[in-house]
Design an enzyme around this catalytic site. Sequence first.
Site: not given
Length: 172
Positions: A67, A70-72, A77
Amino acid sequence: MVDKRESYTKEDLLASSRGELFGKEGPQLPAPNMLMMDRVVKMTDDGGNYNKGFVEAELDIHPDMWFFGCHFIGDPVMPGCLGLDAMWQLVGFYLGWLGGKGKGRALGVGEVKFTGQILPSAKKVTYRIHFRRVINRKLVMGMADGEVLCDGTVIYTASDLKVGLFKDTAAF
């Protein structure tokens, strides 16, 4: 018969995701990447804030977790919804630990508050679930409050987490 231990390893949790821990009719945890814990360190049916049951689990944080990429982009985070899902996962796991049968489904949450974040520099996330009530009749449902800690600091709280177990989810 359910293997009612006080703690479970990553291998045990993976067995749950395959339907092997609580039997074919018991609830399953999701498989990686959606499995949001590495171990359950404590389970009791009479502890917690309400003396109706308690679960504590942990997730080791690594900067290369899926994650964060891709976040962000440029501002990694862990999505808060993954922490919320982890709490639902643990409510369902507890219902299986008690011997409940069926497929676990999140049914809702009263209120969620985010007061911090999980960054790639974090080391460990701890989840704590305090059961308010468990119904174990035709309907199997757990109701609990939860908290997520990052390196020992409470960063999310959730009240009135609800998870049910269903024999048939076709009409759900």
